[in-house]
Structures are given as C-alpha cells and as structure tokens.
Motif scaffolding. Structure first.
Motif, short mmCIF file in Angstrom:
data_model
loop_
_atom_site.label_atom_id
_atom_site.label_comp_id
_atom_site.label_asym_id
_atom_site.label_seq_id
_atom_site.Cartn_x
_atom_site.Cartn_y
_atom_site.Cartn_z
N TYR B 168 -4.10 9.39 4.43
CA TYR B 168 -4.39 8.66 3.20
C TYR B 168 -3.17 8.65 2.28
O TYR B 168 -2.43 9.62 2.23
CB TYR B 168 -5.53 9.32 2.42
N ILE B 175 -4.26 0.84 -7.32
CA ILE B 175 -4.74 0.79 -5.94
C ILE B 175 -4.43 -0.53 -5.23
O ILE B 175 -3.95 -0.54 -4.10
CB ILE B 175 -6.25 1.17 -5.91
N GLU B 176 -4.63 -1.67 -5.90
CA GLU B 176 -4.40 -2.95 -5.22
C GLU B 176 -2.92 -3.21 -5.01
O GLU B 176 -2.54 -3.87 -4.04
CB GLU B 176 -5.01 -4.12 -6.01
N ARG B 179 -2.16 -1.20 -1.91
CA ARG B 179 -2.84 -1.77 -0.73
C ARG B 179 -2.14 -3.03 -0.21
O ARG B 179 -2.25 -3.35 0.98
CB ARG B 179 -4.28 -2.11 -1.09
N PRO B 189 -4.41 1.54 6.44
CA PRO B 189 -5.29 0.44 6.01
C PRO B 189 -5.80 0.64 4.59
O PRO B 189 -5.77 1.75 4.05
CB PRO B 189 -6.45 0.50 7.01
N SER B 190 -6.28 -0.45 3.98
CA SER B 190 -6.68 -0.44 2.57
C SER B 190 -7.70 0.66 2.26
O SER B 190 -7.68 1.24 1.18
CB SER B 190 -7.24 -1.80 2.16
N GLU B 191 -8.60 0.93 3.22
CA GLU B 191 -9.66 1.92 2.94
C GLU B 191 -9.11 3.34 2.90
O GLU B 191 -9.82 4.27 2.51
CB GLU B 191 -10.81 1.81 3.96
N GLN B 192 -7.84 3.54 3.27
CA GLN B 192 -7.23 4.86 3.19
C GLN B 192 -6.19 4.93 2.05
O GLN B 192 -5.27 5.73 2.11
CB GLN B 192 -6.65 5.25 4.54
N ARG B 197 -7.20 3.17 -10.92
CA ARG B 197 -8.18 2.08 -10.87
C ARG B 197 -8.36 1.39 -12.21
O ARG B 197 -8.52 2.03 -13.24
CB ARG B 197 -9.56 2.62 -10.46
#
Lengths: 311, 311
Positions: B168, B175-176, B179, B189-192, B197
């Motif tokens: 991670y 975050i974006e 990502r 990947p984005s989920e990691q 935020r």
C-alpha cells in the motif's frame, strides 16, 4: 478428448445450486461470463471487476438485525459490571425486553446506544468480545449467527471470485464488527470491508501503541455515503452492486455502480418470503420503484432462491 | 539437474540491484525471506504480509514536492481563465515565483491553496487534468515526473510483491492525485492507495451520477492520522512500514507497524545525499532519534543506494 471432458464437466457444474432457474439466475450468469471472457463485447479487465455487497438483508438477515443483537449482548455485560444501568433507560427496556419502549427510540437514540455499547475498550478487547458474541449468540429461534447467512449469496460470492472479481462488503454496520467475521463467514478479508466508522485517536508512548475508539461516528455508511466511501476505499466504481429493499439504504450504491463506463449489473434483494424469512417493504417502495425505473435485476427470495439459509 | 539449475539461477539473481551490499540490504532481504518461507520461525501467513509506504520523500522525491508543482500548474490554468488572479495573493507570488512571499505562507495558507486548486471540477475532469500534468510537467532541472521516482524503491516494491506482500501507499498527498499514477508508476492499484481525503458529496438525478469534491479536507493523512487511516482501510497492522525523515510525518506509521504481533520491519529513508538528491534534516531530529531508540533500519540514500533515479 480432454477438452471435451472439460467442457462436459463445466456444463454439468452449476455455480449457483441454491438459485432456481429463471431470468435472475440467467442474468447473473450471463453477466459474469460476459465480463470475464476475453474477446467478449462486454469484457472487463480483471482489475476493474469489482463487486460491492451490502451486508444486512443482503448477505445475512436483518430481521433481527445482528448488530442489534450484539447491542443487547453488550448491555447485559455492562449491566453485570454496573448494576445501576438496570434502572436506567434505555438499558432497562433492553434488559427487560420492553418492546413498547424500544419502538419509541429515535434514530438519534439508537446511534447513541451504539456509541455507548461499542466504545470504552481497546481494539483487541473489542475484537475478542465480538468474536465471543458470534460464537455464542442465538436469535429468537435459537439459531446461531452463522445460520443466518444467505446460502445463495455465499455461492454468488464464490462464483464472482472464481471469475476474477474482487468482492467487497459495503455495510451500514460498523466496520470492525463486520470484519470480525468477514473472512470466516464470507471469505472476504478485512481490507475488503467498508462500513460505518467511529472516530479514532492513535496513542503512542512507552507502554501504549494502539488506536482508541472515540464516542463519535464519523461516517454512517448508508445511502449517499456508500458511494463516497466506495470512492475513498476502492477508487473505482463497482461493475456489480447488490443491495436490498427495506431501508432504502442501497439505492445510491446501485446508481453509482450504474454510472460505470464498463458494463455493469445491479441486483436488489426483495424480502418477499414470509414463510422462510420475513416479508417487508418500504412505505414509499422507493428501492423497488428505482429498480423498475433503472432496470435493476430484482432477486425475489421467494421465487429465485431454492433455499435461503445454510443447512 | 533441473532443480540445481533453478537454485543456481536464484542465487545469481539479485532482487535489489540498485541497492549497495551492506547491513540495510541484508536486513531487508533476510526479513522478506524469513516471513515468506513456510516453516521459518518468523513465517507470516500471506494475508498478513502487508507493507505500507509513504510516498513523498520515500518513493519519489519531495524536494520539489510534486503535488506542489501541480498546485503551480493549476494556478497557471486558473489564471488563464480568470486573469484577476494575477493580482491576487498568493496566486501572484506563485505566478511570479516570489519565493520571499511563498516562504511566509503558513500551513493554513497552504491547505487553503490546495483546496482552491483541487476543487471545482468533476472527478473525471480532475483525473484527466492530473494525468495531463504528469505527462507534461518538468521540475526545475527539466526532469519529467516519472524520472523523480526512486529506482531502489521500485525494486523493493517488486521484491515484496514477488514474496506475497500486498503493498500500500500511505501518503500525505491527496488520494486521487496519487491514484492517477499509482498503477503506472508503482504497480499499485487505486484500492491500495491511502491518502489525504477531501469531503465528498454524492449527487444523483436524471443527468448527474457523480461525486463532488467539497472545499474541505476531512483527513490530512500525516503523523497520527496514518495509523488511523491504515486501520480504516486495511484493518491489519503492516508488517513492513517505510517512511522518511524530514517532516516527521511517518514515525507513527512505523510505530504502529512495530506493534504488530507478527515479526515486523521498519525502514526510514535518510535524505543525506546532497550530490545526487538533497540533504536535509528535521530541526529536532525526531525521526532519526526514534529510529535509534526503537531499532528501525535507516536507509542512507548516500551509502545504501547505488543509484537514486531511474535511467
């Protein structure tokens, strides 16, 4: 010869044995096969094959609400340590099963009750307490908690994983509560659980290295908050989202999934089986109306599920 | 014969070719081999082999701060649309490169600047804009953004994945933003990706089905907030955590990892190479002091890294 054998075996193996044949089962199997077959018009690369499932009323029953049973279990434990609670509301009503009083509780009262019963322990203590609850609790019919899972959904989760999906739970339940059983009950690891979050403080000193749950909920993972938390957690829209009618809490998760640029499927469990589970509906029927309006696949528990609970 | 060949090949293959031989490289390789070898005293089941890496100053450089360059890029775009900004501070100072003014900005000013430059577009527009930035921006030396990654760390990420780790990013960056390049630059990947935020609102109507970023940061993923967000996101303590000295932002992530009941390793990148990167230190030297106190492995960029940036 070998290839023919494989095809024959595949044709014989029903990935969803607890689902009745029909439009719903066909829609699910077609979608999963389409998105996972290279060369198909609807093929979706594996890293985008994300599915999100609500938990209460979608993967296991919500009448009774299992986290509600846990609140009762906690209140009993708290009253054993602090008998003064027996005379104080709403603890008194919970301990005495005073339904008339409990039905009058507002949402604010309930949130306050969850905060009171879910804080004040270390994370390790909380986790152990929840596991103890899951290993010992029974519902009003004497059923253990793992007997309240929906068998057809367990098969669907496995079928999705077998076809390269990454499956998430996106629950209104609090995240640590669901994580305590997500791997054991559903085969879903903690990092694939999204839920309602408490405020946390991290404390570090010579003797302490832990997170402390504060008496405040920072995200109630329901309705419009589900897409928000899916965005934070996954960063991709799911191509399959499954919720249930009853509380209207999943409709925005399904809509968000439907905005995917890849092909997507929305599933809505309809609680229409009073004999084997519970039949109930929303006053405004919003979830089922939206299902019709937006072309979501409704799962009738009565018609589509051969059986509901595990043997 | 075949087995001997495999062993011979493995013995010849250095998983970390850009790392100099020495105690740091040995510590990393031993740890990774120990936790991933079944039967070893330190074996850790695959599902618990979680690693978290800070990003700025740990996986890529932080002088210049890449998200800071993006702020400059956004301000230029905003001023092109709205020339009045050219006369308004702090936009004026950014556009004119007025370092004296910029050095006086408080943390509150900077957060406000990030909010002003990172909101007001749809998610799809923001994502496209960030990608355009990454494809076109250069630093003060004319280097493209992907040339500012640390080559030894790219090898470490791959070495961890090859040994069953789930890796991670846990960044102070939003975050974006991270990502947008995490898959391409790091294979993550984005989920990691865990990061700072923004507040989001989800809107749904006949024409709209999207999340809208609000001008407020709900979690600044730095210091004690890193363990909090790791808990929310993963639900497990990492067994390997890697940060850097300079801003003191990673010490609690390393401490949290160290509270794991499984064997764990903490790595702290020391920016001590003024020739090939930048040499800088914290005024109170807290990160390096804690590294000594708690037995973390310090990575000297000067001594431990054969080269720093990709060719």
């Amino acid at each position: 010869m070998f290839l023919l054998q494989v095809i024959f075996t595949l044709a014989q193996t029903d990935p969803l044995p607890s689902w009745n044949e029909g439009a719903t089962k066909d829609a699910i199997i077609s979608f999963v096969k389409d998105v996972s077959t290279e060369g198909s018009d609807k093929f979706v690369p594996k890293e985008y094959r994300i599915a999100t499932f609500d938990n209460d009323g979608t993967l296991w029953c919500e009448k009774p609400l299992i986290q509600g049973l846990y609140v009762g279990y906690r209140v009993k434990k708290m009253a054993a340590k602090n008998p003064a609670l027996r005379k104080k509301q709403p603890y008194k009503a919970i301990l005495e099963g005073d339904k008339a009083y409990l039905h009058k509780l507002t949402e604010k009262d309930l949130v306050s009750l969850i905060i009171q019963t879910h804080t004040g322990t270390s994370e390790a203590e909380f986790d152990q307490d929840v596991r103890e609850f899951f290993n010992t609790a029974k519902d009003h019919n004497g059923k253990a908690m793992h007997q309240l899972l929906y068998q057809p959904q367990l098969e669907l989760l496995q079928f999705l994983r077998d076809n390269g999906f990454r499956v998430y739970i996106c629950s209104g339940g609090t995240i640590e509560f669901v994580r305590a059983i997500s791997q054991e009950y559903y085969g879903i690891p903690s990092e694939q659980v999204i839920g309602t979050r408490f405020k946390y403080l991290y404390k570090d000193s010579a003797n302490i290295n832990d997170l402390y749950r504060q008496p405040a909920i920072v995200s109630f993972n329901d309705k419009q908050e589900k897409p928000v938390n899916i965005r934070y957690h996954i960063g991709k829209r799911p191509i399959l989202a499954c919720g249930n009618e009853g509380g209207g809490g999943d409709i925005y998760m399904l809509r968000y999934s439907q905005g995917n640029t890849y092909p997507s499927l929305q599933l809505l469990v309809d609680h229409d089986d009073n004999e084997r589970e519970s039949a109930y509906a929303e006053k405004d029927n919003k979830s089922l109306n939206w299902a019709k309006k937006y072309g979501w696949q409704v799962i009738s528990m009565k018609k589509d599920w051969k059986r509901i609970f595990p043997e």
